[in-house]
Design an enzyme around this catalytic site. Sequence first.
Site, mmCIF file in Angstrom:
data_model
loop_
_atom_site.group_PDB
_atom_site.id
_atom_site.type_symbol
_atom_site.label_atom_id
_atom_site.label_comp_id
_atom_site.label_asym_id
_atom_site.label_seq_id
_atom_site.Cartn_x
_atom_site.Cartn_y
_atom_site.Cartn_z
ATOM 1 N N PRO A 2 10.111 -50.376 3.871
ATOM 2 C CG PRO A 2 10.379 -52.231 5.222
ATOM 3 C CD PRO A 2 9.940 -50.809 5.258
ATOM 4 C CD GLU A 3 9.944 -48.098 -1.961
ATOM 5 O OE1 GLU A 3 9.784 -48.268 -3.185
ATOM 6 O OE2 GLU A 3 10.547 -47.107 -1.497
#
Length: 274
Positions: A2-3
């Site tokens: 996840p960014e």
Amino acid sequence: MPELPEVEIIRRSLVDKLKNRQIINTKIDLPRLIKWPNLTGFQSMVIGRSIVDMTRQGKYLLIALDNGNLIVFHLRMTGRLRYLDSGTSGDPYTRIVFQLDNGAMLVYADTRTLGTVYALLPGEAWRISGLSTMGPEPLSAEFTIVYLTSLLEKSRGKIKSFLLNQKYIGGLGNIYADECLALAKIYPERTGASLTGAEITALYGAINQVITDGIRDGGTTFRDYRDGNGEKGHHQDHLLVYGRTGKPCHNCNALIQKIEVGGRGTHFCPQCQK
């Protein structure tokens, strides 16, 4: 992993449900995920405390408690945070459960168990090096074209590796680094110092644009990512190059290629990003 967009969507889906809720107990099935302090110390710092807010810094999620302490999560590759009402079936990869005073649970699940969780006293952010040394985020007042230009003018490294360095820009990861280079039409193995003023301007705009679009689309889901309600994102349906090896470029129809830059798989259009 996840960014920034995915972590921000998780925050938005959870914050209103968690505010003013008290943590009445914890169930920790995998203590090694707690990186600070030890298990007993972690529980003593969070049990009985009320949640004041949930914020985000780069890829980190921070839960602020009423005594000033913080619970900090870094989801790494496959970490997930989800709010579950009483009686709701849980995640099979649940590792940590925070039991709340309304009968609901905040569940941390992690398939590959690479995530990290901390409890910090006020002023202890220095204990997490990635948090304390993080550069400004896209879309923030601190992330300006002047700031980006000043760094790139001195950068002899490859631009893809530059974008992934959290000390320079907080929150960018492999997906959105590839996407912003594609949008700005910059070859990923160019050096930062080789970029012209016009290219830096294009890159600056592209960084902000891909983050904005990722948030708008609820994040990118290929496998594990879900928001706090268990919902998938749909930005994967709008990607320019990432994960599209061998497929035609949306702009010129050349086939997307994949190479390795700095040890990271990197997708680009050989025609648009010469």
